[in-house]
Enzyme design. Structure first.
Site, PDB file in Angstrom:
ATOM      1  N   ASP A 137      48.598  43.714  33.728  1.00  0.00           N
ATOM      2  CA  ASP A 137      47.546  44.472  34.426  1.00  0.00           C
ATOM      3  C   ASP A 137      48.041  45.831  34.915  1.00  0.00           C
ATOM      4  O   ASP A 137      47.241  46.754  35.101  1.00  0.00           O
ATOM      5  CB  ASP A 137      47.038  43.687  35.638  1.00  0.00           C
ATOM      6  CG  ASP A 137      46.057  42.595  35.258  1.00  0.00           C
ATOM      7  OD1 ASP A 137      45.768  42.444  34.064  1.00  0.00           O
ATOM      8  OD2 ASP A 137      45.583  41.887  36.169  1.00  0.00           O
ATOM      9  N   ARG A 165      33.515  33.901  43.358  1.00  0.00           N
ATOM     10  CA  ARG A 165      34.244  32.882  42.605  1.00  0.00           C
ATOM     11  C   ARG A 165      34.539  31.694  43.499  1.00  0.00           C
ATOM     12  O   ARG A 165      34.708  31.834  44.709  1.00  0.00           O
ATOM     13  CB  ARG A 165      35.583  33.388  42.061  1.00  0.00           C
ATOM     14  CG  ARG A 165      35.795  34.854  42.044  1.00  0.00           C
ATOM     15  CD  ARG A 165      37.125  35.288  41.479  1.00  0.00           C
ATOM     16  NE  ARG A 165      37.678  34.443  40.477  1.00  0.00           N
ATOM     17  CZ  ARG A 165      37.909  34.820  39.223  1.00  0.00           C
ATOM     18  NH1 ARG A 165      37.629  36.037  38.843  1.00  0.00           N
ATOM     19  NH2 ARG A 165      38.422  33.980  38.355  1.00  0.00           N
ATOM     20  N   ARG A 197      44.212  28.981  37.815  1.00  0.00           N
ATOM     21  CA  ARG A 197      45.279  29.992  37.735  1.00  0.00           C
ATOM     22  C   ARG A 197      46.533  29.541  38.502  1.00  0.00           C
ATOM     23  O   ARG A 197      47.645  29.647  38.013  1.00  0.00           O
ATOM     24  CB  ARG A 197      44.756  31.325  38.274  1.00  0.00           C
ATOM     25  CG  ARG A 197      45.664  32.501  38.011  1.00  0.00           C
ATOM     26  CD  ARG A 197      46.385  32.942  39.265  1.00  0.00           C
ATOM     27  NE  ARG A 197      47.250  34.098  38.971  1.00  0.00           N
ATOM     28  CZ  ARG A 197      48.324  34.393  39.704  1.00  0.00           C
ATOM     29  NH1 ARG A 197      48.662  33.665  40.731  1.00  0.00           N
ATOM     30  NH2 ARG A 197      49.056  35.433  39.395  1.00  0.00           N
ATOM     31  N   ALA A 211      44.915  37.859  30.752  1.00  0.00           N
ATOM     32  CA  ALA A 211      46.166  37.105  30.873  1.00  0.00           C
ATOM     33  C   ALA A 211      46.835  36.956  29.504  1.00  0.00           C
ATOM     34  O   ALA A 211      48.071  36.999  29.392  1.00  0.00           O
ATOM     35  CB  ALA A 211      45.882  35.741  31.483  1.00  0.00           C
ATOM     36  N   GLU A 215      59.898  39.548  43.168  1.00  0.00           N
ATOM     37  CA  GLU A 215      58.476  39.289  43.453  1.00  0.00           C
ATOM     38  C   GLU A 215      58.241  39.456  44.954  1.00  0.00           C
ATOM     39  O   GLU A 215      58.976  38.910  45.772  1.00  0.00           O
ATOM     40  CB  GLU A 215      58.113  37.874  42.988  1.00  0.00           C
ATOM     41  CG  GLU A 215      56.841  37.287  43.563  1.00  0.00           C
ATOM     42  CD  GLU A 215      55.570  38.077  43.263  1.00  0.00           C
ATOM     43  OE1 GLU A 215      55.316  38.398  42.092  1.00  0.00           O
ATOM     44  OE2 GLU A 215      54.820  38.369  44.229  1.00  0.00           O
TER      45      GLU A 215
HETATM   46  C1  LIG Z   1      47.176  35.787  43.630  1.00  0.00           C
HETATM   47  C2  LIG Z   1      46.471  36.063  42.351  1.00  0.00           C
HETATM   48  C3  LIG Z   1      45.409  35.247  41.953  1.00  0.00           C
HETATM   49  C4  LIG Z   1      44.740  35.497  40.765  1.00  0.00           C
HETATM   50  N1  LIG Z   1      43.717  34.673  40.389  1.00  0.00           N
HETATM   51  C5  LIG Z   1      43.096  34.864  39.204  1.00  0.00           C
HETATM   52  C6  LIG Z   1      42.046  33.997  38.773  1.00  0.00           C
HETATM   53  O1  LIG Z   1      41.679  33.071  39.443  1.00  0.00           O
HETATM   54  N2  LIG Z   1      41.460  34.247  37.579  1.00  0.00           N
HETATM   55  C7  LIG Z   1      41.845  35.288  36.782  1.00  0.00           C
HETATM   56  O2  LIG Z   1      41.298  35.463  35.694  1.00  0.00           O
HETATM   57  N3  LIG Z   1      42.829  36.132  37.172  1.00  0.00           N
HETATM   58  C8  LIG Z   1      43.453  35.948  38.355  1.00  0.00           C
HETATM   59  N4  LIG Z   1      44.448  36.807  38.757  1.00  0.00           N
HETATM   60  C9  LIG Z   1      44.788  37.938  37.872  1.00  0.00           C
HETATM   61  C10 LIG Z   1      45.502  37.486  36.650  1.00  0.00           C
HETATM   62  O3  LIG Z   1      46.582  36.636  36.972  1.00  0.00           O
HETATM   63  C11 LIG Z   1      45.970  38.713  35.899  1.00  0.00           C
HETATM   64  O4  LIG Z   1      44.834  39.513  35.618  1.00  0.00           O
HETATM   65  C12 LIG Z   1      46.630  38.444  34.559  1.00  0.00           C
HETATM   66  O5  LIG Z   1      47.210  37.181  34.493  1.00  0.00           O
HETATM   67  C13 LIG Z   1      47.693  39.506  34.279  1.00  0.00           C
HETATM   68  O6  LIG Z   1      48.800  39.203  35.084  1.00  0.00           O
HETATM   69  P1  LIG Z   1      49.850  40.243  35.644  1.00  0.00           P
HETATM   70  O7  LIG Z   1      51.125  39.468  35.737  1.00  0.00           O
HETATM   71  O8  LIG Z   1      49.841  41.494  34.881  1.00  0.00           O
HETATM   72  O9  LIG Z   1      49.324  40.617  37.092  1.00  0.00           O
HETATM   73  P2  LIG Z   1      49.247  39.720  38.475  1.00  0.00           P
HETATM   74  O10 LIG Z   1      48.846  38.355  38.102  1.00  0.00           O
HETATM   75  O11 LIG Z   1      48.410  40.504  39.353  1.00  0.00           O
HETATM   76  O12 LIG Z   1      50.749  39.684  38.954  1.00  0.00           O
HETATM   77  C14 LIG Z   1      51.400  40.788  39.565  1.00  0.00           C
HETATM   78  C15 LIG Z   1      52.515  40.252  40.416  1.00  0.00           C
HETATM   79  O13 LIG Z   1      53.310  41.346  40.901  1.00  0.00           O
HETATM   80  C16 LIG Z   1      53.594  41.147  42.271  1.00  0.00           C
HETATM   81  N5  LIG Z   1      53.832  42.467  42.868  1.00  0.00           N
HETATM   82  C17 LIG Z   1      52.922  43.453  43.078  1.00  0.00           C
HETATM   83  N6  LIG Z   1      53.509  44.535  43.629  1.00  0.00           N
HETATM   84  C18 LIG Z   1      54.840  44.230  43.758  1.00  0.00           C
HETATM   85  C19 LIG Z   1      55.961  44.941  44.261  1.00  0.00           C
HETATM   86  N7  LIG Z   1      55.828  46.183  44.734  1.00  0.00           N
HETATM   87  N8  LIG Z   1      57.176  44.345  44.256  1.00  0.00           N
HETATM   88  C20 LIG Z   1      57.307  43.077  43.757  1.00  0.00           C
HETATM   89  N9  LIG Z   1      56.268  42.342  43.270  1.00  0.00           N
HETATM   90  C21 LIG Z   1      55.044  42.915  43.272  1.00  0.00           C
HETATM   91  C22 LIG Z   1      52.359  40.451  42.800  1.00  0.00           C
HETATM   92  O14 LIG Z   1      52.608  39.764  44.001  1.00  0.00           O
HETATM   93  C23 LIG Z   1      52.023  39.508  41.646  1.00  0.00           C
HETATM   94  O15 LIG Z   1      52.682  38.274  41.753  1.00  0.00           O
HETATM   95  C24 LIG Z   1      45.139  36.593  39.945  1.00  0.00           C
HETATM   96  C25 LIG Z   1      46.207  37.412  40.339  1.00  0.00           C
HETATM   97  C26 LIG Z   1      46.886  37.156  41.524  1.00  0.00           C
HETATM   98  C27 LIG Z   1      48.047  38.037  41.933  1.00  0.00           C
END
Ligand SMILES: Cc1cc2nc3c(=O)[nH]c(=O)nc-3n(C[C@H](O)[C@H](O)[C@H](O)COP(=O)(O)OP(=O)(O)OC[C@H]3O[C@@H](n4cnc5c(N)ncnc54)[C@H](O)[C@@H]3O)c2cc1C
Length: 432
Positions: free
Chosen positions: A309, A191, A113, A322, A41
């Site tokens: 995502d 937000r 979140r 999510a 991460e």
């Molecule tokens: C900081 C943050 C706050 C959020 N707040 C909200 C909210 O309030 N409400 C809501 O509906 N959704 C929010 N979201 C989005 C939501 O969490 C996602 O849309 C959903 O949960 C899908 O999650 P995901 O794990 O696919 O993506 P994400 O939640 O975006 O997680 C992706 C992760 O990959 C990590 N990452 C990215 N690039 C790299 C790399 N090159 N190397 C290593 N790690 C990397 C990021 O730091 C992150 O932790 C937020 C996302 C983040 C990152």
């Protein structure tokens, strides 16, 4: 339902990029099935970021399988009986009852979140998952036999890499063969999340934060405003989706002055304006990124898969981003078990086939609701209030991703030679 029994080691080495909900769920589900998991991460430390996020019953059941997690989440989640839907002038149109969904499909978890993420993150650590913070993945590679990444100049090699690196995924480049840049969706979201004490003092807003939690949406021309109280009314959050052509930077830490929202909501229901008056300045201003659905989520040698995502960003009006990210993880846990170390590529292809059409159908519900909510025909809406309710149904919410993958793995693998047919096989019944 929860069980902590650990199955025998499968020998499958899984590298997960990103510790959001997609990455953590995939890691936990793979660990539950006996695979070896490493998460990389880029964040150097865990921070309580974000505000309101929703997990519908289809992902709630995944939380419930993780020992102790429901008990930690329960005290911090939103608990109202339904979503009140009003016009922007304050006239009530209808109420979508959550209780009915809850009874039929299971428990939903809506809350902060960052707070929910912290619980899930610590659960992953507690069960022994290796999570390395401060590791930014810059490169992906694969051969017929292995796949890996480069982070901080170090090479990590496994049997499979799951790119859960969010909406600006780097993993997309190896999967697609080109760099795929996000576009502006034409919308942004103001937000916020704050203590509700000031709202409780005003008789016009007290109903939202006393005697339990409330959830209310106000619909206006090309704009909607949704507010919710959480933790028995103690905390309060609102989001306002509005037109915005500014740029495509999507950040959870970009700010906008409260005055911007006041301008956008000029002339709205006095209750909305009073909520704004009680809101701390500034707001988060989240630019909503849009991406065309990807033709595929898996790499040419089928050892790297995009999940969450990174594979399929959602509009907030689907309220499924999510949840679908978590379903990806539960599905992968099963596929990698059924394929085993010798058939990882088959498992990765089966994962995509099992998920692709369902995710697309779920994404479309968000597009439909956004279009309906932003162009309400008030006369029609009053005649037929059902038409403005969120588009959710049994096919979406009453779904167990783990069970579905178990039941359908073999016939999916048997049909992998016919990509069109295998995807069609998993198109939700409601859509076929
Ligand atoms: C900081 C943050 C706050 C959020 N707040 C909200 C909210 O309030 N409400 C809501 O509906 N959704 C929010 N979201 C989005 C939501 O969490 C996602 O849309 C959903 O949960 C899908 O999650 P995901 O794990 O696919 O993506 P994400 O939640 O975006 O997680 C992706 C992760 O990959 C990590 N990452 C990215 N690039 C790299 C790399 N090159 N190397 C290593 N790690 C990397 C990021 O730091 C992150 O932790 C937020 C996302 C983040 C990152």
């Amino acid at each position: 339902m929860a069980s902590s029994a650990q199955p025998p080691k499968s020998g499958v080495r899984v590298i997960v990029v990103g510790a959001g909900f997609a990455g953590l769920t995939a890691a936990i589900e793979c660990h539950r099935k006996g695979h070896d998991v490493l998460i990389l991460e880029s964040f150097p430390e865990l921070k309580i970021l974000g505000d309101i996020i929703s997990f519908a019953p289809n992902s709630g059941r995944i939380f419930q399988r993780w020992p102790g997690v429901d008990a930690q989440l329960d005290p911090i989640i939103h608990k109202s009986d339904g979503l009140l839907i009003k016009t922007y002038l304050g006239e009530t149109l209808t109420k979508q009852i959550w209780d009915a969904e809850g009874l039929a499909y299971g428990k939903a978890y809506n809350g902060h979140r960052g707070e929910i993420h912290e619980i899930v993150y610590h659960h992953a650590l507690d069960i022994g998952i290796d999570i390395r913070l401060g590791y930014k993945v810059d490169d992906y590679f694969e051969t017929e036999d292995e796949a890996g990444v480069v982070a901080n100049g170090e090479r990590f090699v496994g049997d499979v890499v799951l790119a859960a690196d969010g909406v600006r995924s780097k993993g997309r480049t190896i999967v697609l063969g080109y760099e795929d840049k996000p576009k502006s969706s034409g919308y942004a979201i103001y937000r916020t999340w704050f203590d509700s004490a000031r709202l409780a003092e005003d008789p016009d807003t007290a109903w939202m934060v006393t005697n339990g939690d409330r959830h209310c949406a106000w619909l206006g021309p090309d704009i909607h405003f949704i507010a919710a109280s959480i933790k028995n009314g103690k905390d309060f959050s609102w989001v306002c989706t509005h037109k915005d052509e500014a740029d495509i930077e999507e950040s959870w830490q970009a700010h906008a002055p409260l005055a911007d929202a006041l301008k956008v909501l000029e002339g709205w229901d006095p209750v909305v304006l009073k909520i704004l008056k009680a809101t701390p300045d500034p707001l988060i201003d989240w630019k909503l990124v849009y991406r065309e659905p990807l033709p595929t989520w898996i790499s040419p040698k089928r050892r790297i898969a995009l999940i969450g995502d990174a594979a399929h960003p959602f509009l907030p009006t689907s309220i499924q981003g999510a949840s679908q990210a978590m379903e990806d993880g539960a599905t992968l846990g099963v596929c990698l078990t059924r394929g085993g170390k010798t058939h990882v590529q088959e498992a990765v292809a089966a994962f995509e086939a099992l998920r692709y059409e369902r995710v697309r159908a779920a994404q479309k519900t968000g597009e439909k609701t956004r279009d309906t909510w932003h162009k309400v025909d008030w006369k029609e809406a009053k005649k037929d209030p059902e038409s403005i309710k969120l588009k959710r149904g049994s096919w979406l919410l009453n779904f167990d991703a783990e069970e579905y993958a178990e039941e359908n793995y073999s016939r999916t693998v048997a049909l992998l030679h016919d990509p069109v047919a295998v995807r069609a096989l998993h198109r939700p019944n409601a859509i076929k």
